[in-house]
Design a protein around this motif. Structure first.
Motif, PDB file in Angstrom:
ATOM      1  N   HIS A  54      45.197  33.996  47.911  1.00  0.00           N
ATOM      2  CA  HIS A  54      43.840  33.663  47.471  1.00  0.00           C
ATOM      3  C   HIS A  54      42.810  34.480  48.238  1.00  0.00           C
ATOM      4  O   HIS A  54      41.916  35.113  47.644  1.00  0.00           O
ATOM      5  CB  HIS A  54      43.618  32.165  47.675  1.00  0.00           C
ATOM      6  N   ASN A  55      42.927  34.474  49.556  1.00  0.00           N
ATOM      7  CA  ASN A  55      41.969  35.190  50.395  1.00  0.00           C
ATOM      8  C   ASN A  55      42.043  36.698  50.187  1.00  0.00           C
ATOM      9  O   ASN A  55      41.013  37.389  50.152  1.00  0.00           O
ATOM     10  CB  ASN A  55      42.212  34.865  51.868  1.00  0.00           C
ATOM     11  N   LEU A  56      43.272  37.215  50.036  1.00  0.00           N
ATOM     12  CA  LEU A  56      43.448  38.652  49.860  1.00  0.00           C
ATOM     13  C   LEU A  56      42.858  39.123  48.532  1.00  0.00           C
ATOM     14  O   LEU A  56      42.155  40.141  48.474  1.00  0.00           O
ATOM     15  CB  LEU A  56      44.934  39.001  49.925  1.00  0.00           C
ATOM     16  N   ILE A  57      43.112  38.383  47.459  1.00  0.00           N
ATOM     17  CA  ILE A  57      42.569  38.747  46.151  1.00  0.00           C
ATOM     18  C   ILE A  57      41.048  38.702  46.159  1.00  0.00           C
ATOM     19  O   ILE A  57      40.381  39.607  45.649  1.00  0.00           O
ATOM     20  CB  ILE A  57      43.137  37.825  45.059  1.00  0.00           C
ATOM     21  N   ALA A  58      40.481  37.649  46.741  1.00  0.00           N
ATOM     22  CA  ALA A  58      39.020  37.541  46.812  1.00  0.00           C
ATOM     23  C   ALA A  58      38.412  38.722  47.553  1.00  0.00           C
ATOM     24  O   ALA A  58      37.390  39.290  47.132  1.00  0.00           O
ATOM     25  CB  ALA A  58      38.622  36.223  47.479  1.00  0.00           C
ATOM     26  N   MET A  59      39.044  39.125  48.647  1.00  0.00           N
ATOM     27  CA  MET A  59      38.549  40.271  49.407  1.00  0.00           C
ATOM     28  C   MET A  59      38.716  41.567  48.622  1.00  0.00           C
ATOM     29  O   MET A  59      37.805  42.406  48.573  1.00  0.00           O
ATOM     30  CB  MET A  59      39.297  40.373  50.742  1.00  0.00           C
ATOM     31  N   ASN A  60      39.884  41.736  47.979  1.00  0.00           N
ATOM     32  CA  ASN A  60      40.118  42.944  47.186  1.00  0.00           C
ATOM     33  C   ASN A  60      39.085  43.101  46.075  1.00  0.00           C
ATOM     34  O   ASN A  60      38.576  44.198  45.830  1.00  0.00           O
ATOM     35  CB  ASN A  60      41.522  42.898  46.564  1.00  0.00           C
ATOM     36  N   VAL A  61      38.783  42.012  45.399  1.00  0.00           N
ATOM     37  CA  VAL A  61      37.804  42.049  44.305  1.00  0.00           C
ATOM     38  C   VAL A  61      36.422  42.436  44.838  1.00  0.00           C
ATOM     39  O   VAL A  61      35.742  43.298  44.268  1.00  0.00           O
ATOM     40  CB  VAL A  61      37.737  40.689  43.584  1.00  0.00           C
TER      41      VAL A  61
END
Length: 205
Positions: A54-61
Motif C-alpha cells: 500500500h505504502n509503496l504504491i502510494a509513493m510510486n504514484v
C-alpha cells in the motif's frame, strides 16, 4: 404460574453513543496524535495501518505523477498521504493516498492544514477500506467543486480504476489491468505507467 416482573422490564442498552467533536477539537487531538484519524460525522475515527505494498504504491504514484507533470511543464502540484482534505459541505476531514491540485492549493483554515481544492484523488485499495473507498468516500469527494478525477488502485494485483467527471453528474470509468498499460489522468492531461506504479511491488496471492 407467576411470572417474574423482570420479564416485563425494558432492556437497557449499556452502549454509550460515540462522543461528538467539533472540527477544532479534532485538529487539536490530531496534532498531538501518533496515528492518523479521519473526522466523520463529528467522530474521530482511527485509520487502519497501511501495509508495505500500500505504502509503496502510494509513493510510486505520487513520484511518477510529479515527474510526468514536470516533464510536461503543466501547472499542477502533487501531495502525499499526510495532507488532510476538508469537505465543507459535510464538515468532515479525510486523508487520501495521493492527490493533485491545479496551480494553487486552497485551505479552509489559516494554518494550511485543511485542503479544499483537490482536482484528482488517489486511493490504494485494501480489504478493510475498499468498500468505503468505492462508495461513501467517493461520494464525499464529489461534494468538492474542484474534484474531477478519482483513481483506485489494487495493491495485490495489477488493477487500476479511474473515474473522470466529464460534466456534473456524469462520470466516465476506465479500467487498466495490464502491466504494460498506461493510466490516463485526464484532469492533469498526462498518463503514468502501470510498471512504475507497481515498481518493486510483490503481489501476495
Amino acid at each position: 404460574m407467576a411470572t417474574g416482573t423482570s420479564d416485563f422490564l425494558p432492556r437497557i442498552s449499556l452502549h454509550k453513543p460515540a462522543r461528538k467533536y467539533t472540527l477544532e477539537e479534532y485538529l487539536r487531538k490530531e496534532g498531538n496524535s501518533a496515528h492518523k484519524h479521519e473526522f466523520i460525522n463529528g467522530e474521530i475515527i482511527k485509520m487502519p495501518n497501511a501495509r508495505y505494498n500500500h505504502n509503496l504504491i502510494a509513493m510510486n504514484v505520487a513520484v511518477d505523477m510529479t515527474n510526468t507533470i514536470e516533464k510536461s511543464e503543466k501547472n499542477y502540484l502533487v501531495l502525499g498521504s499526510d495532507q488532510k482534505i476538508y469537505l465543507p459541505v459535510l464538515d468532515e476531514s479525510v486523508y487520501a493516498d495521493a492527490l493533485a491540485v491545479c496551480e494553487k492549493p486552497l485551505f479552509w483554515d489559516d494554518e494550511d492544514l485543511l485542503l479544499i481544492n483537490p482536482i484528482l484523488v488517489v486511493e490504494v485499495l485494501s480489504k478493510s477500506t475498499q468498500r468505503y473507498d468505492r462508495t461513501s468516500k467517493f461520494d464525499k469527494y464529489k461534494t468538492l467543486e474542484s474534484f474531477k478525477e478519482y483513481v483506485m488502485i489494487r495493491q495485490n494485483e495489477c488493477y487500476a480504476e479511474v473515474w473522470y467527471r466529464e460534466r456534473p453528474g456524469l462520470w466516465h470509468e476506465t479500467i487498466i489491468t495490464t502491466i504494460e498499460g498506461k493510466l490516463p489522468l485526464q484532469s492533469l492531461g498526462i498518463e503514468i505507467s502501470m510498471k512504475r506504479i507497481y515498481k518493486n511491488v510483490k503481489f501476495i496471492v
